[in-house]
Design a protein around this motif. Structure first.
Motif, PDB file in Angstrom:
ATOM      1  N   ASP A  37       2.352 -14.092  18.606  1.00  0.00           N
ATOM      2  CA  ASP A  37       2.460 -13.416  19.891  1.00  0.00           C
ATOM      3  C   ASP A  37       2.266 -11.918  19.703  1.00  0.00           C
ATOM      4  OD1 ASP A  37       3.025 -12.725  22.523  1.00  0.00           O
ATOM      5  OD2 ASP A  37       5.191 -12.973  22.302  1.00  0.00           O
ATOM      6  N   GLY A  38       1.021 -11.479  19.740  1.00  0.00           N
ATOM      7  CA  GLY A  38       0.731 -10.050  19.726  1.00  0.00           C
ATOM      8  C   GLY A  38       0.664  -9.393  18.360  1.00  0.00           C
ATOM      9  N   ILE A  39       0.311 -10.133  17.321  1.00  0.00           N
ATOM     10  CA  ILE A  39       0.140  -9.527  15.993  1.00  0.00           C
ATOM     11  C   ILE A  39      -1.140  -8.692  16.052  1.00  0.00           C
ATOM     12  CG2 ILE A  39      -0.196  -9.943  13.527  1.00  0.00           C
ATOM     13  CD1 ILE A  39       2.587 -10.794  14.638  1.00  0.00           C
ATOM     14  N   GLU A  40      -1.014  -7.395  15.800  1.00  0.00           N
ATOM     15  CA  GLU A  40      -2.150  -6.491  15.957  1.00  0.00           C
ATOM     16  C   GLU A  40      -2.688  -5.926  14.650  1.00  0.00           C
ATOM     17  OE1 GLU A  40      -0.617  -3.655  18.772  1.00  0.00           O
ATOM     18  OE2 GLU A  40      -1.036  -4.974  20.466  1.00  0.00           O
ATOM     19  N   ASP A  41      -1.895  -5.936  13.599  1.00  0.00           N
ATOM     20  CA  ASP A  41      -2.329  -5.355  12.331  1.00  0.00           C
ATOM     21  C   ASP A  41      -3.146  -6.365  11.533  1.00  0.00           C
ATOM     22  OD1 ASP A  41      -1.633  -4.993   9.236  1.00  0.00           O
ATOM     23  OD2 ASP A  41      -1.664  -3.023  10.207  1.00  0.00           O
ATOM     24  N   PRO A  42      -4.389  -6.027  11.170  1.00  0.00           N
ATOM     25  CA  PRO A  42      -5.238  -6.974  10.438  1.00  0.00           C
ATOM     26  C   PRO A  42      -4.676  -7.360   9.066  1.00  0.00           C
ATOM     27  CG  PRO A  42      -6.320  -4.833  10.636  1.00  0.00           C
ATOM     28  CD  PRO A  42      -5.083  -4.770  11.457  1.00  0.00           C
ATOM     29  N   HIS A  43      -3.946  -6.464   8.424  1.00  0.00           N
ATOM     30  CA  HIS A  43      -3.360  -6.786   7.124  1.00  0.00           C
ATOM     31  C   HIS A  43      -2.247  -7.824   7.287  1.00  0.00           C
ATOM     32  CE1 HIS A  43      -5.409  -2.974   6.247  1.00  0.00           C
ATOM     33  NE2 HIS A  43      -5.603  -3.530   5.055  1.00  0.00           N
ATOM     34  N   ASN A  44      -1.413  -7.642   8.315  1.00  0.00           N
ATOM     35  CA  ASN A  44      -0.389  -8.647   8.596  1.00  0.00           C
ATOM     36  C   ASN A  44      -1.021  -9.985   8.947  1.00  0.00           C
ATOM     37  OD1 ASN A  44       1.921  -7.126   8.127  1.00  0.00           O
ATOM     38  ND2 ASN A  44       2.028  -6.387  10.241  1.00  0.00           N
ATOM     39  N   PHE A  45      -2.030  -9.958   9.807  1.00  0.00           N
ATOM     40  CA  PHE A  45      -2.682 -11.199  10.236  1.00  0.00           C
ATOM     41  C   PHE A  45      -3.309 -11.920   9.041  1.00  0.00           C
ATOM     42  CE2 PHE A  45      -6.173 -13.145  13.144  1.00  0.00           C
ATOM     43  CZ  PHE A  45      -5.483 -14.345  13.208  1.00  0.00           C
ATOM     44  N   GLY A  46      -4.005 -11.198   8.193  1.00  0.00           N
ATOM     45  CA  GLY A  46      -4.613 -11.811   7.008  1.00  0.00           C
ATOM     46  C   GLY A  46      -3.572 -12.412   6.085  1.00  0.00           C
ATOM     47  N   SER A  47      -2.464 -11.703   5.878  1.00  0.00           N
ATOM     48  CA  SER A  47      -1.379 -12.219   5.036  1.00  0.00           C
ATOM     49  C   SER A  47      -0.745 -13.458   5.652  1.00  0.00           C
ATOM     50  CB  SER A  47      -0.298 -11.149   4.837  1.00  0.00           C
ATOM     51  OG  SER A  47      -0.800 -10.087   4.080  1.00  0.00           O
ATOM     52  N   ILE A  48      -0.579 -13.454   6.967  1.00  0.00           N
ATOM     53  CA  ILE A  48      -0.003 -14.611   7.664  1.00  0.00           C
ATOM     54  C   ILE A  48      -0.917 -15.827   7.521  1.00  0.00           C
ATOM     55  CG2 ILE A  48       0.516 -15.537   9.962  1.00  0.00           C
ATOM     56  CD1 ILE A  48       1.612 -12.678  10.626  1.00  0.00           C
ATOM     57  N   TYR A 154      21.198 -10.021   4.569  1.00  0.00           N
ATOM     58  CA  TYR A 154      22.359  -9.679   3.758  1.00  0.00           C
ATOM     59  C   TYR A 154      22.392  -8.216   3.337  1.00  0.00           C
ATOM     60  CZ  TYR A 154      22.643 -14.716   3.655  1.00  0.00           C
ATOM     61  OH  TYR A 154      22.720 -16.016   4.028  1.00  0.00           O
ATOM     62  N   GLY A 155      21.332  -7.493   3.612  1.00  0.00           N
ATOM     63  CA  GLY A 155      21.286  -6.080   3.248  1.00  0.00           C
ATOM     64  C   GLY A 155      21.627  -5.195   4.428  1.00  0.00           C
ATOM     65  N   LYS A 156      21.339  -3.941   4.299  1.00  0.00           N
ATOM     66  CA  LYS A 156      21.640  -2.976   5.352  1.00  0.00           C
ATOM     67  C   LYS A 156      20.501  -2.850   6.373  1.00  0.00           C
ATOM     68  CE  LYS A 156      24.934  -0.310   2.688  1.00  0.00           C
ATOM     69  NZ  LYS A 156      25.808  -1.418   2.601  1.00  0.00           N
ATOM     70  N   VAL A 157      19.278  -3.221   5.984  1.00  0.00           N
ATOM     71  CA  VAL A 157      18.133  -3.193   6.886  1.00  0.00           C
ATOM     72  C   VAL A 157      18.074  -4.544   7.585  1.00  0.00           C
ATOM     73  CG1 VAL A 157      15.627  -2.953   7.018  1.00  0.00           C
ATOM     74  CG2 VAL A 157      16.914  -1.592   5.368  1.00  0.00           C
ATOM     75  N   ASN A 158      17.865  -4.537   8.897  1.00  0.00           N
ATOM     76  CA  ASN A 158      17.920  -5.797   9.634  1.00  0.00           C
ATOM     77  C   ASN A 158      16.569  -6.316  10.110  1.00  0.00           C
ATOM     78  OD1 ASN A 158      17.300  -4.135  11.758  1.00  0.00           O
ATOM     79  ND2 ASN A 158      19.041  -4.719  13.020  1.00  0.00           N
ATOM     80  N   SER A 159      15.483  -5.880   9.476  1.00  0.00           N
ATOM     81  CA  SER A 159      14.183  -6.407   9.884  1.00  0.00           C
ATOM     82  C   SER A 159      13.242  -6.491   8.681  1.00  0.00           C
ATOM     83  CB  SER A 159      13.553  -5.526  10.968  1.00  0.00           C
ATOM     84  OG  SER A 159      13.200  -4.261  10.440  1.00  0.00           O
ATOM     85  N   LEU A 160      12.270  -7.377   8.806  1.00  0.00           N
ATOM     86  CA  LEU A 160      11.256  -7.569   7.774  1.00  0.00           C
ATOM     87  C   LEU A 160       9.875  -7.381   8.386  1.00  0.00           C
ATOM     88  CD1 LEU A 160      12.608 -10.862   6.156  1.00  0.00           C
ATOM     89  CD2 LEU A 160      12.595  -8.600   5.097  1.00  0.00           C
ATOM     90  N   ASN A 161       8.897  -7.107   7.543  1.00  0.00           N
ATOM     91  CA  ASN A 161       7.509  -7.124   7.965  1.00  0.00           C
ATOM     92  C   ASN A 161       7.210  -8.522   8.506  1.00  0.00           C
ATOM     93  OD1 ASN A 161       4.641  -7.990   7.191  1.00  0.00           O
ATOM     94  ND2 ASN A 161       4.520  -5.763   7.143  1.00  0.00           N
ATOM     95  N   VAL A 162       6.410  -8.626   9.557  1.00  0.00           N
ATOM     96  CA  VAL A 162       6.158  -9.914  10.206  1.00  0.00           C
ATOM     97  C   VAL A 162       5.496 -10.923   9.265  1.00  0.00           C
ATOM     98  CG1 VAL A 162       3.935  -9.270  11.255  1.00  0.00           C
ATOM     99  CG2 VAL A 162       5.357 -11.040  12.307  1.00  0.00           C
TER     100      VAL A 162
END
Length: 179
Positions: A37-48, A154-162
């Motif tokens: 739903d709305g993935i816009e980055d080509p690097h993310n899309f290729g990795s996915i 479990y860490g202090k950051v609450n998000s990951l790369n898609v």
């Protein structure tokens, strides 16, 4: 430097959602579909695409609007996976979600605030919706889903790369269904 070599290529040929549904039928297995739903980055899309192919996803559904198409960069990042996973480009993601639900495919969005990924039954015919890098899954799309799953952090950051989050969610589904 092209080193004097030229190749003739053609535009990427998208599949239909029906082509994706046929994958599971032909293998006599449950549907395993990824909706972006709305993935816009080509690097993310290729990795996915690459992780989806590695984990046996039947196909990926993307929107014609507000989404990265299959480009040369996407193809390169996918490391050849675009040759082995079906990708359907649709006019309206929500309409496709409704059609998939009519075929008894359970749809889950991956977002913060949902049920713990480890405790949800993710067997049977299933589709997972992953949202855009900045906004996540759109409100209407999330509302149409049968449920929302969340990865425990479990860490202090609450998000990951898609693309990383997609890999974790897809792997958890595969892991649970191979027991």
């Amino acid at each position: 430097n092209n080193q004097g070599i030229i190749a003739e290529t053609s535009d990427f040929k998208y599949s239909s959602v029906e082509d994706i549904l046929e994958v599971a039928k032909s293998k006599n297995k449950n549907h395993f579909i990824l909706i972006l739903d709305g993935i816009e980055d080509p690097h993310n899309f290729g990795s996915i695409i690459r992780v989806a192919e590695c984990l046996g996803v039947d196909g990926i559904i993307i929107s014609k609007n507000r989404a990265c198409p299959v480009t040369d960069t996407v193809a390169k990042i996918s490391a050849g996976a675009i040759e082995h996973v079906k990708i359907a480009k649709v006019t309206n993601i929500n309409t496709e979600i409704e059609r998939l639900k009519q075929k008894n495919i359970w749809i889950y969005a991956c977002e913060l605030g949902g049920e713990d990924l480890e405790s949800v039954n993710l067997s049977g015919d299933i589709a997972i919706v992953m949202g855009s890098e900045g906004k996540g899954v759109s409100a209407l799309t999330r509302k149409l889903c049968d449920g929302v799953v969340t990865m425990q952090m479990y860490g202090k950051v609450n998000s990951l790369n898609v693309s990383v989050a997609t890999g974790i969610v897809l792997y958890e589904i595969v892991r649970k269904n191979r027991k």
